[in-house]
Structure formats: structure tokens, C-alpha cells
Design a protein around this motif. Structure first.
Motif, PDB file in Angstrom:
ATOM      1  N   ILE A 120      -9.316 -27.388  31.180  1.00 47.44           N
ATOM      2  CA  ILE A 120      -8.213 -26.567  31.671  1.00 47.44           C
ATOM      3  C   ILE A 120      -8.679 -25.122  31.793  1.00 47.44           C
ATOM      4  O   ILE A 120      -9.252 -24.568  30.849  1.00 47.44           O
ATOM      5  N   ILE A 121      -8.435 -24.528  32.937  1.00 52.40           N
ATOM      6  CA  ILE A 121      -8.792 -23.131  33.154  1.00 52.40           C
ATOM      7  C   ILE A 121      -7.543 -22.362  33.557  1.00 52.40           C
ATOM      8  O   ILE A 121      -6.831 -22.746  34.491  1.00 52.40           O
ATOM      9  N   ALA A 122      -7.267 -21.286  32.829  1.00 59.16           N
ATOM     10  CA  ALA A 122      -6.217 -20.339  33.196  1.00 59.16           C
ATOM     11  C   ALA A 122      -6.871 -19.228  34.014  1.00 59.16           C
ATOM     12  O   ALA A 122      -7.863 -18.628  33.590  1.00 59.16           O
ATOM     13  N   PHE A 123      -6.306 -18.953  35.174  1.00 58.30           N
ATOM     14  CA  PHE A 123      -6.916 -18.046  36.157  1.00 58.30           C
ATOM     15  C   PHE A 123      -5.886 -17.005  36.565  1.00 58.30           C
ATOM     16  O   PHE A 123      -4.717 -17.324  36.766  1.00 58.30           O
ATOM     17  N   ASN A 124      -6.317 -15.753  36.694  1.00 61.99           N
ATOM     18  CA  ASN A 124      -5.344 -14.730  37.076  1.00 61.99           C
ATOM     19  C   ASN A 124      -4.952 -14.871  38.545  1.00 61.99           C
ATOM     20  O   ASN A 124      -5.570 -15.611  39.313  1.00 61.99           O
ATOM     21  N   SER A 125      -3.920 -14.162  38.921  1.00 60.12           N
ATOM     22  CA  SER A 125      -3.367 -14.305  40.273  1.00 60.12           C
ATOM     23  C   SER A 125      -3.857 -13.215  41.218  1.00 60.12           C
ATOM     24  O   SER A 125      -3.366 -13.113  42.344  1.00 60.12           O
ATOM     25  N   ASP A 126      -4.833 -12.408  40.783  1.00 59.79           N
ATOM     26  CA  ASP A 126      -5.266 -11.295  41.633  1.00 59.79           C
ATOM     27  C   ASP A 126      -6.780 -11.259  41.829  1.00 59.79           C
ATOM     28  O   ASP A 126      -7.364 -10.195  41.978  1.00 59.79           O
ATOM     29  N   SER A 127      -7.406 -12.433  41.880  1.00 59.63           N
ATOM     30  CA  SER A 127      -8.830 -12.508  42.225  1.00 59.63           C
ATOM     31  C   SER A 127      -9.082 -13.574  43.292  1.00 59.63           C
ATOM     32  O   SER A 127      -9.953 -14.427  43.147  1.00 59.63           O
ATOM     33  N   PRO A 128      -8.328 -13.540  44.404  1.00 58.93           N
ATOM     34  CA  PRO A 128      -8.514 -14.582  45.415  1.00 58.93           C
ATOM     35  C   PRO A 128      -9.852 -14.459  46.142  1.00 58.93           C
ATOM     36  O   PRO A 128     -10.272 -15.393  46.825  1.00 58.93           O
ATOM     37  N   HIS A 129     -10.516 -13.316  45.975  1.00 59.65           N
ATOM     38  CA  HIS A 129     -11.810 -13.071  46.597  1.00 59.65           C
ATOM     39  C   HIS A 129     -12.951 -13.675  45.782  1.00 59.65           C
ATOM     40  O   HIS A 129     -14.111 -13.597  46.191  1.00 59.65           O
ATOM     41  N   LEU A 130     -12.649 -14.267  44.631  1.00 56.33           N
ATOM     42  CA  LEU A 130     -13.672 -14.913  43.805  1.00 56.33           C
ATOM     43  C   LEU A 130     -14.295 -16.077  44.577  1.00 56.33           C
ATOM     44  O   LEU A 130     -13.568 -16.883  45.153  1.00 56.33           O
ATOM     45  N   PRO A 131     -15.615 -16.186  44.613  1.00 54.16           N
ATOM     46  CA  PRO A 131     -16.225 -17.352  45.279  1.00 54.16           C
ATOM     47  C   PRO A 131     -15.766 -18.656  44.629  1.00 54.16           C
ATOM     48  O   PRO A 131     -15.691 -18.756  43.399  1.00 54.16           O
ATOM     49  N   ARG A 132     -15.468 -19.633  45.449  1.00 53.21           N
ATOM     50  CA  ARG A 132     -15.022 -20.924  44.931  1.00 53.21           C
ATOM     51  C   ARG A 132     -16.047 -21.523  43.983  1.00 53.21           C
ATOM     52  O   ARG A 132     -15.694 -22.198  42.996  1.00 53.21           O
ATOM     53  N   SER A 133     -17.332 -21.268  44.240  1.00 50.31           N
ATOM     54  CA  SER A 133     -18.388 -21.827  43.401  1.00 50.31           C
ATOM     55  C   SER A 133     -18.289 -21.355  41.956  1.00 50.31           C
ATOM     56  O   SER A 133     -18.710 -22.070  41.037  1.00 50.31           O
ATOM     57  N   VAL A 134     -17.728 -20.171  41.733  1.00 55.02           N
ATOM     58  CA  VAL A 134     -17.587 -19.660  40.372  1.00 55.02           C
ATOM     59  C   VAL A 134     -16.609 -20.527  39.585  1.00 55.02           C
ATOM     60  O   VAL A 134     -16.837 -20.852  38.413  1.00 55.02           O
ATOM     61  N   LEU A 135     -15.515 -20.913  40.217  1.00 57.47           N
ATOM     62  CA  LEU A 135     -14.544 -21.787  39.555  1.00 57.47           C
ATOM     63  C   LEU A 135     -15.132 -23.175  39.320  1.00 57.47           C
ATOM     64  O   LEU A 135     -14.949 -23.762  38.245  1.00 57.47           O
ATOM     65  N   GLU A 136     -15.832 -23.704  40.308  1.00 60.32           N
ATOM     66  CA  GLU A 136     -16.460 -25.022  40.138  1.00 60.32           C
ATOM     67  C   GLU A 136     -17.460 -24.981  38.983  1.00 60.32           C
ATOM     68  O   GLU A 136     -17.492 -25.891  38.133  1.00 60.32           O
ATOM     69  N   ASP A 137     -18.263 -23.920  38.935  1.00 60.07           N
ATOM     70  CA  ASP A 137     -19.256 -23.811  37.863  1.00 60.07           C
ATOM     71  C   ASP A 137     -18.582 -23.654  36.496  1.00 60.07           C
ATOM     72  O   ASP A 137     -19.092 -24.148  35.482  1.00 60.07           O
ATOM     73  N   ALA A 138     -17.440 -22.958  36.466  1.00 58.00           N
ATOM     74  CA  ALA A 138     -16.737 -22.774  35.194  1.00 58.00           C
ATOM     75  C   ALA A 138     -16.258 -24.116  34.645  1.00 58.00           C
ATOM     76  O   ALA A 138     -16.354 -24.375  33.437  1.00 58.00           O
ATOM     77  N   PHE A 139     -15.758 -24.979  35.526  1.00 60.15           N
ATOM     78  CA  PHE A 139     -15.347 -26.315  35.081  1.00 60.15           C
ATOM     79  C   PHE A 139     -16.550 -27.103  34.561  1.00 60.15           C
ATOM     80  O   PHE A 139     -16.452 -27.800  33.542  1.00 60.15           O
ATOM     81  N   GLU A 140     -17.679 -27.005  35.244  1.00 60.94           N
ATOM     82  CA  GLU A 140     -18.869 -27.719  34.794  1.00 60.94           C
ATOM     83  C   GLU A 140     -19.348 -27.182  33.450  1.00 60.94           C
ATOM     84  O   GLU A 140     -19.733 -27.944  32.558  1.00 60.94           O
ATOM     85  N   THR A 141     -19.340 -25.873  33.296  1.00 66.13           N
ATOM     86  CA  THR A 141     -19.754 -25.253  32.040  1.00 66.13           C
ATOM     87  C   THR A 141     -18.870 -25.701  30.886  1.00 66.13           C
ATOM     88  O   THR A 141     -19.336 -25.952  29.770  1.00 66.13           O
ATOM     89  N   LEU A 142     -17.579 -25.825  31.162  1.00 62.67           N
ATOM     90  CA  LEU A 142     -16.627 -26.202  30.117  1.00 62.67           C
ATOM     91  C   LEU A 142     -16.875 -27.613  29.594  1.00 62.67           C
ATOM     92  O   LEU A 142     -16.514 -27.927  28.453  1.00 62.67           O
ATOM     93  N   ALA A 143     -17.505 -28.451  30.386  1.00 65.83           N
ATOM     94  CA  ALA A 143     -17.779 -29.816  29.933  1.00 65.83           C
ATOM     95  C   ALA A 143     -18.663 -29.826  28.685  1.00 65.83           C
ATOM     96  O   ALA A 143     -18.565 -30.739  27.862  1.00 65.83           O
ATOM     97  N   ALA A 144     -19.484 -28.789  28.525  1.00 66.32           N
ATOM     98  CA  ALA A 144     -20.431 -28.767  27.406  1.00 66.32           C
ATOM     99  C   ALA A 144     -20.094 -27.710  26.356  1.00 66.32           C
ATOM    100  O   ALA A 144     -20.868 -27.507  25.420  1.00 66.32           O
ATOM    101  N   PHE A 201     -16.850 -10.571  37.096  1.00 68.53           N
ATOM    102  CA  PHE A 201     -16.199 -10.272  38.369  1.00 68.53           C
ATOM    103  C   PHE A 201     -15.205  -9.152  38.147  1.00 68.53           C
ATOM    104  O   PHE A 201     -15.124  -8.569  37.065  1.00 68.53           O
ATOM    105  N   TYR A 202     -14.452  -8.829  39.191  1.00 66.60           N
ATOM    106  CA  TYR A 202     -13.430  -7.793  39.053  1.00 66.60           C
ATOM    107  C   TYR A 202     -12.100  -8.316  39.548  1.00 66.60           C
ATOM    108  O   TYR A 202     -12.033  -9.166  40.436  1.00 66.60           O
ATOM    109  N   ASP A 203     -11.030  -7.827  38.921  1.00 66.90           N
ATOM    110  CA  ASP A 203      -9.694  -8.136  39.406  1.00 66.90           C
ATOM    111  C   ASP A 203      -9.056  -6.839  39.890  1.00 66.90           C
ATOM    112  O   ASP A 203      -9.694  -5.793  39.925  1.00 66.90           O
ATOM    113  N   ILE A 204      -7.793  -6.911  40.262  1.00 62.46           N
ATOM    114  CA  ILE A 204      -7.154  -5.777  40.926  1.00 62.46           C
ATOM    115  C   ILE A 204      -6.099  -5.169  40.013  1.00 62.46           C
ATOM    116  O   ILE A 204      -4.968  -5.666  39.934  1.00 62.46           O
ATOM    117  N   ASP A 205      -6.481  -4.106  39.318  1.00 61.44           N
ATOM    118  CA  ASP A 205      -5.564  -3.447  38.395  1.00 61.44           C
ATOM    119  C   ASP A 205      -5.233  -2.018  38.793  1.00 61.44           C
ATOM    120  O   ASP A 205      -4.102  -1.576  38.626  1.00 61.44           O
TER     121      ASP A 205
END
Length: 248
Positions: A120-144, A201-205
């Protein structure tokens, strides 16, 4: 019994869940630090664009259940904005710490008892510019690992993931400050949890974040098309104001 404020959506893969932390776009309640640079109405419009593009990013992932966690008072509005295939769940308690705790309590603690172990990943609502690969990699990293965290440049974090609920992991102290990440890591160490990191990465504050995002999206508007269009119009309006050719 499942909450009546949850709009359930079935997913082909119940092992991965991406939960967007959101609020209803009510003027004066979202991205409040940007109000020093933009009108309240403009901030609200921008937030709607960021949220819409963030949900589009989430939908671009394969085999991931998508949900929104929000204050109870915002459920109906976010159901309307999010559309089909997205669950909207009311958090228990107030504030971001309560929201993060609710994410893992809801989705990791027997939400569906016959499901495989969830990531399970909680993600903020103000980083839509994040590359999709970062989220995919985060899920893979979480497996271990027990926890995965995506650091931001200002000492916070734009995502946090886990496979189980740890009620003391997210405490209210430090959230929204430059010590948020440090305090999260300290609590993870106290719980003897293994932690891995997603790409920084950066978000929008604040206004500088917005300027950086506008420059990035001028070069690649497809990353977040609705936000890119809004920022383009905002930039044109700002330029007209500076030259005295138009009043807002």
C-alpha cells in the motif's frame, strides 16, 4: 461492516493499492501556503488540476487498486470529481497524520481477508508530474522492505508505503515541516522496520515550487496536461498584469 462513505471499485490485482491523500477543493482549505502568491480562487483551481492529473497518473499504472483518503466531509465531493473506478474512503480523525494512519488501517488490516499481502502506498495529490516509473519502482521496493518513503527536497515526503498497519508510525508532530521525514524515519527505527527510499522529488507547496513546475511542464505538458494548461494561462495573465495590459 464497511463504511457507507466508501465507493468500492474492484481491481484485477488486490496486492497493490495506491491511495491519494486529498481534500475537497474548498477555497481557503487547500495549498494554503500558495495563497501568499495566488488568489484563493486561483489556488483552488490549481488544486483541482493537480488532483485530476494525479488521478490520471494513478490510472496509468497497471494492476493497481486506486483509492482516495479524505476527511469525512469531503467524501461526496471527491466521489463526484474522481469518477468511476476509484474508491473514496473517509479517514478516521482529523489532519494528515490521521489520514495516513487511516490508509494503512483500512487497506492492510483485513479490508479483504482473502487477498494476498498488500503493498500500500499513500501518495500526495500535488505531484502529478512524478514519472510513473517512480511509483512502479516504489511498489517493487516495498516487496522487500517494511516501509518505502519518497523524500522531498524540503525535508518532507511525497509518498509513504507499507505492507501492514503501524499505528504509531505517523504522529502529528512534524508533519508539514522540514523535520517530517526525519521524524518518520526515527519512528520506523524505533519499530525496527526496514526502510527503503524512492527517488527524491518535489511537490507543490510554495511559489518557488510552482515556478519550477511551470518550467518543467512548458517542456513536457503531457506529464500533467490539465495543470500545464492552467499554468500556461496563469503565466500569460501574470505577464499581462506586469505590463499593465490587463486587469484581473
Amino acid at each position: 461492516m464497511e463504511s457507507s462513505s466508501e465507493n468500492k471499485a474492484q481491481s484485477p490485482n488486490e496486492g497493490r493499492t495506491l491511495v491519494v491523500m486529498a481534500k475537497g477543493p474548498k477555497p481557503g482549505t487547500v495549498k494554503t501556503r500558495l495563497a501568499q502568491s495566488l488568489s484563493v480562487e486561483a489556488v483552488t483551481e490549481l488544486y483541482c488540476c493537480l488532483l485530476d492529473d494525479t488521478l490520471a497518473l494513478a490510472r496509468s499504472l497497471g494492476d493497481v487498486e486506486i483509492a482516495i483518503m479524505c476527511p469525512d466531509s469531503d467524501v461526496n465531493e471527491l466521489l463526484r470529481l474522481a469518477g468511476n473506478q476509484v474508491s473514496v474512503v473517509a479517514q478516521k480523525g482529523e489532519g494528515l497524520a490521521a489520514g495516513l494512519t487511516s490508509v494503512f488501517a483500512h487497506f492492510a488490516e483485513g479490508h479483504r481477508t482473502n487477498a494476498p499481502q498488500r503493498r500500500i502506498i499513500a501518495f500526495n495529490s500535488d505531484s502529478p508530474h512524478l514519472p510513473r516509473s517512480v511509483l512502479e519502482d516504489a511498489f517493487e521496493t516495498l516487496a522487500a522492505h517494511d516501509v518505502v518513503v519518497g523524500p522531498t527536497h524540503d525535508g518532507g515526503y511525497y509518498l509513504a508505503g507499507a505492507k501492514a498497519s503501524h499505528p504509531t508510525l505517523f504522529a502529528s508532530d512534524g508533519l508539514g515541516t522540514s523535520s517530517a521525514l526525519e521524524r518518520l524515519l526515527s519512528r520506523a527505527r524505533a519499530l525496527e522496520l526496514s526502510v527503503a527510499f524512492a527517488d527524491p522529488f518535489y511537490d507543490i507547496d510554495v511559489a518557488d515550487d510552482l515556478t519550477r513546475l511551470a518550467a518543467e511542464l512548458r517542456l513536457a505538458p503531457a506529464k500533467a496536461p490539465r495543470t500545464a494548461a492552467w499554468l500556461k494561462e496563469w503565466g500569460l495573465a501574470t505577464a499581462r498584469l506586469k505590463t499593465g495590459t490587463e486587469e484581473l
